[in-house]
Write an enzyme that holds these catalytic residues in place. Structure first.
Site, PDB file in Angstrom:
ATOM      1  N   GLY A  14       0.841  -1.198   0.000  1.00 12.97           N
ATOM      2  CA  GLY A  14       0.000   0.000   0.000  1.00 12.97           C
ATOM      3  C   GLY A  14       0.870   1.239   0.000  1.00 12.97           C
ATOM      4  N   ALA A  16       2.119   2.870   2.362  1.00  8.08           N
ATOM      5  CA  ALA A  16       3.221   2.833   3.320  1.00  8.08           C
ATOM      6  C   ALA A  16       4.394   2.028   2.773  1.00  8.08           C
ATOM      7  CB  ALA A  16       2.740   2.242   4.645  1.00  8.08           C
ATOM      8  N   ALA A  46      -9.101   4.558  -1.016  1.00  6.65           N
ATOM      9  CA  ALA A  46      -9.284   5.857  -0.339  1.00  6.65           C
ATOM     10  C   ALA A  46     -10.013   6.809  -1.279  1.00  6.65           C
ATOM     11  CB  ALA A  46      -7.930   6.433   0.072  1.00  6.65           C
ATOM     12  N   GLN A  47     -11.054   7.421  -0.761  1.00  9.00           N
ATOM     13  CA  GLN A  47     -11.889   8.282  -1.608  1.00  9.00           C
ATOM     14  C   GLN A  47     -11.632   9.759  -1.340  1.00  9.00           C
ATOM     15  OE1 GLN A  47     -15.907   7.075  -0.709  1.00  9.00           O
ATOM     16  NE2 GLN A  47     -15.810   5.267  -2.004  1.00  9.00           N
ATOM     17  N   GLY A  48     -11.549  10.111  -0.034  1.00 11.27           N
ATOM     18  CA  GLY A  48     -11.515  11.534   0.335  1.00 11.27           C
ATOM     19  C   GLY A  48     -10.252  12.210  -0.155  1.00 11.27           C
ATOM     20  N   GLY A  49      -9.105  11.802   0.361  1.00 11.14           N
ATOM     21  CA  GLY A  49      -7.859  12.381  -0.091  1.00 11.14           C
ATOM     22  C   GLY A  49      -6.801  12.450   0.994  1.00 11.14           C
ATOM     23  N   GLU A 114     -13.563  18.138   4.923  1.00  9.03           N
ATOM     24  CA  GLU A 114     -14.081  16.921   5.558  1.00  9.03           C
ATOM     25  C   GLU A 114     -14.361  17.188   7.021  1.00  9.03           C
ATOM     26  OE1 GLU A 114     -11.438  13.642   4.806  1.00  9.03           O
ATOM     27  OE2 GLU A 114     -12.433  13.195   2.917  1.00  9.03           O
ATOM     28  N   HIS A 231     -16.447   3.735  10.411  1.00  8.64           N
ATOM     29  CA  HIS A 231     -16.892   4.792   9.502  1.00  8.64           C
ATOM     30  C   HIS A 231     -18.407   4.855   9.566  1.00  8.64           C
ATOM     31  CE1 HIS A 231     -17.434   7.377   6.078  1.00  8.64           C
ATOM     32  NE2 HIS A 231     -16.126   7.537   6.001  1.00  8.64           N
ATOM     33  N   ARG A 286     -16.156  11.460  13.600  1.00  6.81           N
ATOM     34  CA  ARG A 286     -16.674  10.184  13.074  1.00  6.81           C
ATOM     35  C   ARG A 286     -17.327   9.322  14.139  1.00  6.81           C
ATOM     36  NH1 ARG A 286     -12.370   8.121   8.530  1.00  6.81           N
ATOM     37  NH2 ARG A 286     -13.122   9.650   7.047  1.00  6.81           N
ATOM     38  N   HIS A 342     -13.383   0.527   9.957  1.00  5.33           N
ATOM     39  CA  HIS A 342     -12.783   1.265   8.854  1.00  5.33           C
ATOM     40  C   HIS A 342     -11.282   1.485   9.018  1.00  5.33           C
ATOM     41  CE1 HIS A 342     -12.689   4.063   5.540  1.00  5.33           C
ATOM     42  NE2 HIS A 342     -12.271   5.045   6.309  1.00  5.33           N
ATOM     43  N   GLU A 366      -0.855   2.136   8.445  1.00  5.94           N
ATOM     44  CA  GLU A 366      -1.936   1.849   9.392  1.00  5.94           C
ATOM     45  C   GLU A 366      -1.524   0.864  10.481  1.00  5.94           C
ATOM     46  OE1 GLU A 366      -5.734   1.467   7.503  1.00  5.94           O
ATOM     47  OE2 GLU A 366      -6.660   0.608   9.296  1.00  5.94           O
ATOM     48  N   ARG A 377      -8.868   8.947  14.574  1.00  3.31           N
ATOM     49  CA  ARG A 377      -8.127   9.544  13.462  1.00  3.31           C
ATOM     50  C   ARG A 377      -8.934  10.663  12.813  1.00  3.31           C
ATOM     51  NH1 ARG A 377      -7.929   7.873   7.426  1.00  3.31           N
ATOM     52  NH2 ARG A 377      -9.997   7.160   8.012  1.00  3.31           N
TER      53      ARG A 377
HETATM   54  C1  LIG Z   1     -12.715   2.598   1.743  1.00  2.00           C
HETATM   55  C2  LIG Z   1     -11.612   3.371   2.408  1.00  2.00           C
HETATM   56  C3  LIG Z   1     -11.481   4.744   2.211  1.00  2.00           C
HETATM   57  C4  LIG Z   1     -10.441   5.461   2.822  1.00  2.00           C
HETATM   58  N1  LIG Z   1     -10.287   6.796   2.556  1.00  2.00           N
HETATM   59  C5  LIG Z   1      -9.197   7.449   3.047  1.00  2.00           C
HETATM   60  C6  LIG Z   1      -8.916   8.796   2.677  1.00  2.00           C
HETATM   61  O1  LIG Z   1      -9.653   9.401   1.905  1.00  2.00           O
HETATM   62  N2  LIG Z   1      -7.812   9.390   3.190  1.00  2.00           N
HETATM   63  C7  LIG Z   1      -6.958   8.756   4.052  1.00  2.00           C
HETATM   64  O2  LIG Z   1      -5.961   9.348   4.491  1.00  2.00           O
HETATM   65  N3  LIG Z   1      -7.201   7.476   4.407  1.00  2.00           N
HETATM   66  C8  LIG Z   1      -8.271   6.808   3.925  1.00  2.00           C
HETATM   67  N4  LIG Z   1      -8.491   5.514   4.274  1.00  2.00           N
HETATM   68  C9  LIG Z   1      -7.505   4.840   5.110  1.00  2.00           C
HETATM   69  C10 LIG Z   1      -6.280   4.553   4.250  1.00  2.00           C
HETATM   70  O3  LIG Z   1      -6.672   4.155   2.968  1.00  2.00           O
HETATM   71  C11 LIG Z   1      -5.419   3.465   4.876  1.00  2.00           C
HETATM   72  O4  LIG Z   1      -5.207   3.714   6.236  1.00  2.00           O
HETATM   73  C12 LIG Z   1      -4.066   3.425   4.183  1.00  2.00           C
HETATM   74  O5  LIG Z   1      -4.234   3.286   2.798  1.00  2.00           O
HETATM   75  C13 LIG Z   1      -3.263   2.272   4.735  1.00  2.00           C
HETATM   76  O6  LIG Z   1      -2.124   2.145   3.942  1.00  2.00           O
HETATM   77  P1  LIG Z   1      -1.111   0.972   4.272  1.00  2.00           P
HETATM   78  O7  LIG Z   1      -0.055   1.027   3.231  1.00  2.00           O
HETATM   79  O8  LIG Z   1      -0.734   1.038   5.693  1.00  2.00           O
HETATM   80  O9  LIG Z   1      -2.015  -0.350   4.110  1.00  2.00           O
HETATM   81  P2  LIG Z   1      -2.732  -0.946   2.806  1.00  2.00           P
HETATM   82  O10 LIG Z   1      -2.919   0.060   1.751  1.00  2.00           O
HETATM   83  O11 LIG Z   1      -3.934  -1.686   3.266  1.00  2.00           O
HETATM   84  O12 LIG Z   1      -1.669  -1.999   2.275  1.00  2.00           O
HETATM   85  C14 LIG Z   1      -1.346  -3.145   3.031  1.00  2.00           C
HETATM   86  C15 LIG Z   1      -0.524  -4.057   2.158  1.00  2.00           C
HETATM   87  O13 LIG Z   1       0.046  -5.101   2.939  1.00  2.00           O
HETATM   88  C16 LIG Z   1      -0.127  -6.341   2.262  1.00  2.00           C
HETATM   89  N5  LIG Z   1      -0.060  -7.394   3.291  1.00  2.00           N
HETATM   90  C17 LIG Z   1      -0.852  -7.548   4.378  1.00  2.00           C
HETATM   91  N6  LIG Z   1      -0.419  -8.600   5.108  1.00  2.00           N
HETATM   92  C18 LIG Z   1       0.665  -9.110   4.458  1.00  2.00           C
HETATM   93  C19 LIG Z   1       1.564 -10.193   4.714  1.00  2.00           C
HETATM   94  N7  LIG Z   1       1.446 -10.970   5.804  1.00  2.00           N
HETATM   95  N8  LIG Z   1       2.572 -10.429   3.827  1.00  2.00           N
HETATM   96  C20 LIG Z   1       2.714  -9.650   2.731  1.00  2.00           C
HETATM   97  N9  LIG Z   1       1.903  -8.611   2.437  1.00  2.00           N
HETATM   98  C21 LIG Z   1       0.904  -8.348   3.295  1.00  2.00           C
HETATM   99  C22 LIG Z   1      -1.452  -6.184   1.543  1.00  2.00           C
HETATM  100  O14 LIG Z   1      -1.579  -7.108   0.491  1.00  2.00           O
HETATM  101  C23 LIG Z   1      -1.307  -4.747   1.045  1.00  2.00           C
HETATM  102  O15 LIG Z   1      -0.513  -4.701  -0.110  1.00  2.00           O
HETATM  103  C24 LIG Z   1      -9.535   4.783   3.682  1.00  2.00           C
HETATM  104  C25 LIG Z   1      -9.665   3.413   3.893  1.00  2.00           C
HETATM  105  C26 LIG Z   1     -10.693   2.701   3.268  1.00  2.00           C
HETATM  106  C27 LIG Z   1     -10.804   1.233   3.493  1.00  2.00           C
END
Ligand SMILES: Cc1cc2nc3c(=O)[nH]c(=O)nc-3n(C[C@H](O)[C@H](O)[C@H](O)COP(=O)(O)OP(=O)(O)OC[C@H]3O[C@@H](n4cnc5c(N)ncnc54)[C@H](O)[C@@H]3O)c2cc1C
Length: 513
Positions: A14, A16, A46-49, A114, A231, A286, A342, A366, A377
């Protein structure tokens, strides 16, 4: 496969994981991702931004104040100020990579509003397609980066330590299910959230906190696990058929908060605007909106979001498409909504450089608890947090002399969770929007038995959240106890660790200053 012990292993694809890998380059990076890049990451949904104080009437300290207010006493002021201060540069970095953010006619970035933000400061792309656009941009950059080797369909199962207890690698399963040991000078866990532990969730169903389990079993301290954000306005429909049709899971599609920022209103089945007398109305925090909707539904009143506005098609094309896929037309009729798990505020406790309590192990996104979000958050702060910490983590790892140790042999792989459906139902019912001691005790007992019987990650993480929720005898931010509805006078964090990593019942939770 081009992998040496000098390599940094980043787990997760993702925002991160991708941003950390890009920031680490030209250091060699192996990126381990359970799904193909661009799929099954919350980032893409992610929809909002992304929040950033860029408006003429805005300043990073105002952004930090809104963050601290939402965090309900557990956001750390220094962290909030530092992350808010880093936001404009994080947006510049994404622009530099080619992210096509939405712009005003004069070329400046278009800024949305927002809930709980005192200013317009949400940078977005393709209307409500921000996550998809950002994920595509980062994915392209990673694929073009010679220092990053991407292992798609590989799942990390265990962190491996050297003789001194320093993280020295990861045990993974490759696409064919074969065991592979990846030695590493450093490991960054970026595995996302845990909404998939709940039946009602907006998250990819694979988001079950596997990074928390990895870190806990390696001895890391986890913090504030009880704080799950629900959410308020997930669509109360049968899921997202498009994702289900493409073989993906079908969580609840989201009606973004930005709709309420642009004037959408909540009504119950009697046509009452039940948020009218609540401070902030539809733009209250929220947790407040989620509980108000939860109370209406518990009283037998279905809730709808009236988002009929003339330009909904152009401003929120993603929401319109999700509605249409579920037989709804938001331009003509209100959208049925209800709260869904969420976002996880808690996570692996890290310092300002993203370091966990275990040497050699960093966490980003996250899955981390940086001190930014506290008990709740602020919307659109999570993509920002990941982008900011990715840079700080990479600088910290690059500044450390590489001293790869020899990783111990991995344990046998953990079983998949046979009780997944039961765990999700239990978490919805007893560890959801409204909690109380009796339900939490019953849930902890059952989850403890499942963790003991199955030795799997899902029941371990669900148990750890439940124990932390049970120990927090107050209501604060995303954690609401019907039997303790008032916040305690002093805000305290909770910390969780495994006394014996092999025994899930040995989850230890305590409140700390
Ligand atoms: C519907 C929705 C809307 C949102 N809108 C917003 C927004 O508008 N603005 C905002 O700031 N945040 C928003 N959020 C929150 C935000 O999207 C997430 O907090 C953020 O994208 C998390 O990023 P990440 O890289 O930590 O995790 P993720 O993007 O979830 O990526 C996690 C990754 O880890 C991988 N993974 C997991 N476990 C393993 C494992 N054991 N081995 C190998 N790979 C693994 C997964 O396959 C994935 O690739 C939203 C969330 C959702 C669900």
């Amino acid at each position: 496969m081009n992998h040496s012990p000098e390599t940094v292993v980043v787990v997760g694809g993702g925002v991160a994981g991708l941003a950390t890998a890009l920031r680490l380059a030209p250091l060699p990076v192996t990126l381990v991702v359970a799904a193909p890049l661009g799929v099954e990451a919350a980032t893409g949904w992610a929809q909002g931004g992304i929040a950033a104080a860029l408006g003429a009437d805005d300043r990073p300290d105002l952004h930090a104040i809104d963050t601290l207010t939402a965090g309900a006493g557990l956001s750390q002021p220094l962290v909030a100020r530092r992350v808010a201060g880093a936001a404009p540069a994080a947006i510049d970095w994404l622009v530099g990579l080619g992210t096509p953010f939405d712009r005003n006619p004069n070329g400046s970035l278009a800024l949305g509003l927002e809930a709980a933000h005192a200013r317009r400061r949400i940078v977005h792309a393709a209307g409500d397609g921000t996550g998809r656009v950002v994920l595509e941009t980062l994915t392209q950059a990673v694929r073009a980066c010679p220092a990053i080797h991407v292992m798609e369909g590989w799942r990390a199962g265990e962190l491996l330590a050297d003789a001194h207890g320093r993280t020295a690698g990861v045990a993974v399963r490759d696409r064919e299910g074969r065991a592979v040991t990846l030695a590493a000078r450093a490991v960054v866990v970026a595995t996302g959230g845990l909404g998939g532990l709940y039946g009602a969730t907006t998250n990819p169903l694979g988001a079950v906190g596997s990074g928390l389990a990895l870190a806990a079993r390696a001895g890391a301290v986890l913090r504030d696990l009880e704080f799950v954000q629900f959410h308020p306005t997930a669509m109360a429909v049968g899921g997202d058929p498009e994702r289900a049709a493409s073989g993906g899971p079908a969580p609840m599609p989201l009606a973004t908060e930005a709709l309420r920022g642009e004037g959408a209103r909540l009504f119950n089945a009697r046509g009452e605007r039940f948020m009218e007398d609540v401070p902030g109305r539809e733009l209250a925090p929220r947790d407040v909106v989620a509980r108000a909707i939860f109370a209406e539904i518990a009283a037998g009143q279905d809730v709808v979001l009236d988002a009929r506005m003339k330009d909904i098609e152009t401003r929120f094309p993603g929401v319109v498409a999700l509605c249409r896929a579920n037989g709804l037309d938001p331009a003509r009729a209100p959208i049925p909504v209800r709260p869904a798990a969420h976002y996880h505020m808690g996570g692996i406790k890290v310092d300002g450089a993203g370091r966990s309590s275990v040497p050699g192990l960093w966490a980003c996104g996250e899955v981390a608890s940086t001190g930014l979000h506290g008990a709740n958050r602020l919307a659109s702060n999570s993509l920002l947090e990941a982008l900011a910490y990715a840079e700080w983590i990479a600088a910290d790892i690059a500044g450390e002399e590489a001293s790869p140790g020899v990783a111990r042999a991995p344990s046998p792989p953990r079983p998949r969770s046979p009780a997944r459906a039961e765990i999700r139902a239990l978490m919805d019912r007893q560890v959801g929007v409204v909690r109380e001691a009796e339900g939490l005790e019953a849930a902890a007992k059952r989850l403890g038995a499942l963790a003991d019987r199955d030795g799997d990650d899902l029941s371990l993480v669900a148990l750890a959240i439940t124990e932390a929720a049970l120990r927090r005898g107050e209501s604060r931010g995303g954690h609401f106890r019907a039997d303790h509805p008032v916040p305690a006078a002093i805000a305290r964090h909770s910390e969780t660790r495994l006394a014996d990593p092999q025994a899930a019942q040995a989850v230890e939770t305590r409140q700390v200053a």
